[in-house]
Design an enzyme around this catalytic site. Structure first.
Site, PDB file in Angstrom:
ATOM      1  CB  CYS A 243      44.759  -9.943 -21.474  1.00  0.00           C
ATOM      2  SG  CYS A 243      46.025 -10.662 -20.439  1.00  0.00           S
TER       3      CYS A 243
ATOM      4  CG  HIS B  35      46.599 -11.527 -25.664  1.00  0.00           C
ATOM      5  ND1 HIS B  35      46.553 -10.183 -25.439  1.00  0.00           N
ATOM      6  CD2 HIS B  35      47.031 -12.087 -24.511  1.00  0.00           C
ATOM      7  CE1 HIS B  35      46.935  -9.921 -24.190  1.00  0.00           C
ATOM      8  NE2 HIS B  35      47.226 -11.067 -23.597  1.00  0.00           N
TER       9      HIS B  35
ATOM     10  CD  GLU C 111      45.724  -8.757 -28.632  1.00  0.00           C
ATOM     11  OE1 GLU C 111      44.714  -9.495 -28.656  1.00  0.00           O
ATOM     12  OE2 GLU C 111      46.308  -8.439 -27.569  1.00  0.00           O
TER      13      GLU C 111
END
Ligand SMILES: Nc1ncnc2c1ncn2[C@@H]1O[C@H](COP(=O)(O)OP(=O)(O)O)[C@@H](O)[C@H]1O
Ligand SMILES: [Mg+2]
Lengths: 729, 227, 80, 80
Positions: free
Chosen positions: B85, B201, B203
């Site tokens: 990002c 993302h 994560e």
């Protein structure tokens, strides 16, 4: 400039108030002093019209660590953890400049939370706009949403829930209420009470500019034709600096240097320094030449009244200045020792070696005006007689389509998709459910939060309306499996100088108080916003309630999407068929009179607690409370979210089908259970005398309402999702 | 395996990345942007967020911070560098991967789940991945990938596209493009494929209670490939 | 014809971007800067060949959409 | 002294903002627009009184930070 009565009036003070200032000081104030008084004594900071009534709210409870009176309320969530939370309004600035107004609103409420030592973990917002047809509405909505997202997203705090409504009473005065939850260790909470003599007073954050001078007064003055002239008071938010400020403050807070800390919100340096001194029963001395300024030649008056954002005031332990400065240097923020605590009990300001103000702190705080304003009691409206023929003529499917696509019911995904709701990696229930839910990082616990209001009910009957929102907040928490703990409230009303508006305020507060007391759901923080009106007409009374609850084991969280075919669907709570003030009556019959649905607190408590008990026993597959739009709306949303259908049973009620499906009786929920659990669940409900009925069975992709009426889930979804997307194109 | 996550002023997914890396077996260290030296690492991650508030151009000022010189050297010597990002935006501004990231097509921040198709498995990030389509989460305002025609040709000739936005079954059509990215590009490599920049993302998807679990697959695969 | 419009923040309005860019420039060794202010720039190609009229149109666009007059000023600077 | 810099997107670079603004203008009844391109504008106050030197400094700032030369052009337009 010599101060006189006219200048005092220009500052929004009343003649008697000006006299009182002269009496208290035993002299005429100078301009800086007058500015300070006007900021401290205006409605926004002094709560002069509301204090008397707010006192009646229940604020104590086993889980309450800090009630109203600090920057935010604090509740215990066990294991040494606490949640700090509050809601605040930024209505007038958002109407003038929607992006910056909303953004700085979000920034302000986050500072209130991290000033207490808590890291913000969730944001919510309650936003209300004028009629969709009004020419300003679309731009205001877009600006506000971009502003909330712009600030919250940059801070890296997920926005997990909110509320949006449209009503023509907000055409000239929109509402933007922002709420934040923060997480803190119980033994590391910071307060604003100064203590000790000769302690350094520190300024940190952004520099002071001429932003929003008189902003606090603006929030206390109603909109009129001259609004344009007030434009330059709008502040620009700087979320990047706030993010640095957050990290720097938390870093400093990890040590033991801070005695007291307070954000500079409304009335900036004035209210923050005075609040700290007042709470500590001390004096404070400030050298204004030391205040970091953005513009040249700023006067003491401007420095004291500036509402520049992203600033904090700290009272430090002696000798900790170097250590603290290092932290703020690392984060590239201004840091200045600007004064010290004294035993004078006065606020003393120096500028160019001259004392430019000297005011006893108690005159600004304890002696501030308090009014017992005149208010009119509202009469309970008479029930409407809606003819059965009128209802019988309507086709359920047509009504359902209109209701689901109504601007106040339709999906608000267009809005929350622009908010980062997943950053921090703990969001386990996103916007769109009954409450947003975030895990407490690294534990099995989670907190649920929801924000609600129902201006229509409050307008029809403030007392009932006040109770209803608290009950709705409670239901929203229970629906996700959270045990409700406490609420914060943002009271948006018209002018307190108008007896009708004041009456709405008093009775709403009474309703909120009664419900929160009965439900053991105390008020721990909040904010009052008066003068929400255009010319003489106030908005519909709009208290927003932010509720917070705890889920001990986050794996037991409940969502509203229907889960599995053949499961049974039950309605909890009795459907009586109360149609007055329902969304159906107002938008389809165009019937605006009548009382709101009654709130039976015994049933609310009993139904909610029993449902929570059933959830704890793992019997609930999905749950959703019934609110605006009634039973069929609630079930439709569960179908849409779960991509499942339902076959309704023939219902045995004596009321009309339309009343059954669209009435807004309170205290109700829809739940989904497995067929094999029916007996056990019924036993629990019966044992607790909770009214319930089996309403249908989950099937694939269509809703069968009766022999003649079927709707596919795709149709339901398009009714519900299209309106806002189309409107914002 | 050792990893480093760089924290820039305004980074806000640094902790999330730290949690994810540790969960899947990395020994992770947080590195401050103003440091000169990278600790010894097998993987360097530039996390998401709003470095320098996303002011000027996203990633532009972070790309000039002190630590970036070591990151660039590390990348040039073949070290694995991943930008997620805002991290992707920084990589682009630092010239470690080609192209730029413009404002999303409809000028709106987008936070939602999307599907991405892996284009190239011949690299440490996606090698041995069982799946061809991942469900990932995006949250950005400037993810609209753009490059010149010449650059695009070079990128394609070198097989540098890492992932494309697609449907749940891998169709990379414009309808599944959330932000207007050129050819649905969601992530790209440098020529050598040791540097990866991508908008999604992973994560945020490391637990079934979150937006999904495909992030877990990504990280598990990654650490196995590095070992 | 093409008309340009420049939109700048009013004098006392905070410019967070300018501030941070200033800091970044400083960090890069440009220490001879007093202030940086960022604004917006538009190049608008209008179907109008009379410079005066074209400018008028762009001026209207500025006041109605491009500039936020609460915090910004605009000027129409050039005609190519 | 104050120097201004204007940064514009190169001709063949997509300008999503300009496009949306174009559409918005259209929706407001400005249907006489061929194209809108958005750029950035900076006003930089440098501690340097020689116009030539001041411009050189700002030019360096542009090429090192303010503009991304892959997609943008800059010009130093005026000296006040
Ligand atoms: N409606 C309310 N109910 C309960 N407490 C309130 C209400 N309004 C304000 N308060 C409390 O009064 C205090 C002052 O509020 P406010 O001036 O809004 O705080 P701040 O100065 O931090 O912005 C806070 O502790 C707040 O929680
Ligand atoms: Mg406060």
């Amino acid at each position: 400039m010599e101060v006189n009565e006219k200048i005092a009036l220009d500052h929004g003070l009343k003649t008697e108030e000006y006299k009182k200032i002269c009496d208290l000081l035993e002299r005429t104030p100078n301009l800086t002093e007058l500015g300070i008084f006007s900021a401290m004594w205006n409605e926004h900071c002094s709560y002069k019209s509301s204090r008397l009534h707010l006192k009646k709210l229940p604020t104590k409870g086993k889980k309450v660590i800090q009630g109203p009176g600090e920057n935010a309320g604090v509740i215990d969530i066990e294991d040494g953890d606490a949640i700090v939370f509050k809601i605040e309004s930024h209505n007038h600035p958002s109407f003038i400049e929607p992006y910056q107004g909303a953004a700085t609103g979000v920034g302000g409420i986050m500072r209130d939370v991290f000033t207490m030592g808590a890291r913000p973990i969730a944001n919510l917002n309650s936003i209300h706009f004028g009629s969709p047809q009004h020419k300003k509405t679309k731009n205001l909505l877009r600006g506000v949403v971009h502003g909330i997202g712009g600030y919250g997203n940059c801070m890296g705090v997920p926005t997990i829930a909110g509320q949006t409504s449209f009503d023509s009473s907000y055409n000239g005065n929109i509402l933007v209420n922002a709420m934040t939850l923060g997480l803190v260790k119980k033994n590391k909470i910071f307060y604003s009470k100064a203590a000790g003599l000769n302690k350094p007073v520190i300024y940190v954050g952004s520099k002071t500019g001429r932003d929003g001078i008189h902003g606090a007064s603006m929030a206390s003055a109603s909109f009129d034709e001259k609004i344009e002239e007030k434009k330059p008071t709008v502040q620009v938010g700087d979320p990047f600096t706030e993010k640095l400020l957050l990290e720097a403050c938390l870093e400093l807070m990890a040590g033991d240097s801070i005695i007291a800390i307070q954000d500079m919100g409304a009335a900036g340096l004035t209210s923050s320094s005075i609040e700290m001194a007042s709470k500590g029963n001390l004096g404070i001395e400030i050298n204004l030449n030391k205040v970091p300024c953005r513009e040249t030649k700023m006067t003491p008056y401007e420095i004291m009244l500036s509402e520049s954002q992203e600033r904090m005031l700290i009272v430090l332990e002696n000798g900790k200045e170097e250590k603290a400065k290092k932290i703020f240097d690392k984060w590239n923020l201004d840091f200045a020792v600007i004064g010290k605590t004294t035993n004078s009990k006065n606020i003393e300001l120096f500028f160019d070696n001259e004392r430019v103000a000297n005011i006893p702190v108690n005159t600004l705080v304890e002696n501030s005006p308090m009014y017992n304003r005149k208010w009119k009691k509202s009469k309970p409206p008479k029930k409407n007689k809606i003819k059965k023929e009128t209802l019988n003529k309507l086709k359920i499917k047509d009504v359902l389509k209109k209701v689901l696509s109504n601007q106040n019911i339709c999906s608000k995904e267009w809005i929350w998709q622009q908010y980062d709701h997943t950053v921090m990696g703990d969001t386990i229930q996103k916007p769109g459910g009954d409450s947003g839910v975030v895990r407490i990082h690294g534990t099995n616990k989670a907190v649920a939060a929801s924000v609600d209001s129902s201006a229509v009910y409050c307008w029809a009957h403030p007392l009932t309306g006040g109770k209803q929102i608290v009950a709705e907040s409670w239901r929203n928490l229970i629906s996700v499996g959270a045990k409700p703990i406490a609420i914060t409230n943002c009271l948006n009303f018209g002018s307190p100088e108008n007896e009708d508006n004041m009456g709405e305020f008093v009775e709403c507060v009474q309703g909120i108080g009664e419900a929160s007391k009965y439900l053991n759901f105390p008020v721990v923080s909040g904010n009052v916003s008066f003068y929400n009106q255009t010319k003489d007409v106030g908005i519909k009374p709009t208290p927003s309630i932010g509720g917070v609850g705890l889920i001990i084991d986050y794996k037991k969280m409940v969502t509203m999407d229907f889960k599995e075919k053949d499961n049974l669907v039950l309605a909890i709570g009795k459907t009586e068929g109360h149609i007055d003030q329902s969304l159906f009556a107002r938008s389809i019959l165009d019937e605006k009179n009548g009382p709101p649905p009654e709130v039976n607190l015994f049933n609310e408590k009993n139904n909610g607690e029993t449902l929570l008990h059933i959830i704890e026993n793992d019997y609930i597959k999905s749950a959703h409370d019934i609110s605006l739009g009634g039973l069929l709306t609630a079930v439709s949303k569960m179908c849409i979210k779960g991509n499942k259908g339902i076959k309704f049973k023939k219902f045995k009620n004596f009321i009309n089908e339309i009343e059954y499906f669209f009435s807004e009786d309170q205290g109700r929920y829809i739940i989904e259970i497995k067929p094999e659990d029916l007996k056990k669940v019924r036993n629990i409900l019966d044992k607790n005398s909770v009214h319930h009925e089996e309403i249908g069975t989950i099937i694939d992709n269509e809703m069968i309402i009766n022999e003649k009426t079927k709707v596919t889930i795709d149709e339901l979804r398009s009714y519900n999702t299209n309106w806002l997307n189309e409107y914002m194109k | 395996m050792k990893s480093s996550v760089i924290t820039f002023p305004g980074s806000n997914c640094d902790r999330d990345m730290d949690v994810a890396l540790k969960k899947f077996g990395f020994k992770n260290e947080m590195v401050w942007h103003d440091d000169n030296e990278l600790p010894k690492s097998d993987l360097v991650v530039l996390p998401g967020g709003f470095s320098y508030g996303d002011y000027l151009r996203c990633g532009s000022m972070a790309a000039k911070s002190k630590i970036m010189q070591s990151v660039i050297n590390f990348a040039k010597s073949g070290g694995l560098v991943m930008g997620i990002c805002n991290g992707f935006q920084i990589l682009v501004e630092a010239g470690l991967v080609p192209g730029v990231l413009l404002r999303n097509k409809y000028l709106e921040f987008i936070c939602k789940n999307v599907f991405v198709k892996i284009n190239n498995k011949d690299n440490p990030y996606f090698k041995n991945s069982d799946k061809d389509v991942f469900e990932f989460h995006i949250a950005h305002n400037e993810g609209n990938y753009f490059c010149t025609n010449d650059q695009l040709k070079e990128i394609e000739d070198n097989n540098q596209v890492a992932i494309y936005y697609c449907s749940n079954n891998g169709k990379t059509e414009e309808t599944f493009n959330p932000n207007g990215s050129l050819n649905n590009i969601a992530g790209i490599f440098n020529k050598e494929k040791n540097v990866l920049g991508m908008m999604p993302h992973p994560e945020r998807m490391i637990d079934k209670s979150l937006s999904g679990e495909d992030g877990s697959l990504f990280f598990k695969n990654l650490i196995n490939n590095i070992k | 014809m093409k008309i340009s419009a420049i939109i700048t923040l009013k004098k006392d309005v905070l410019d967070p971007q300018g501030k941070v860019i200033h800091q970044a420039l400083d960090g890069m060794g440009f220490n001879n800067v007093n202030e940086v202010r960022q604004g917006k720039y538009f190049e608008i190609d209008v179907k109008e060949n009379d410079p005066k009229k074209a400018k008028e149109i762009v001026e209207k666009m500025c006041s109605k959409l491009l500039a936020n007059l609460v915090i910004e000023n605009y000027k129409i600077i050039e005609i190519q």
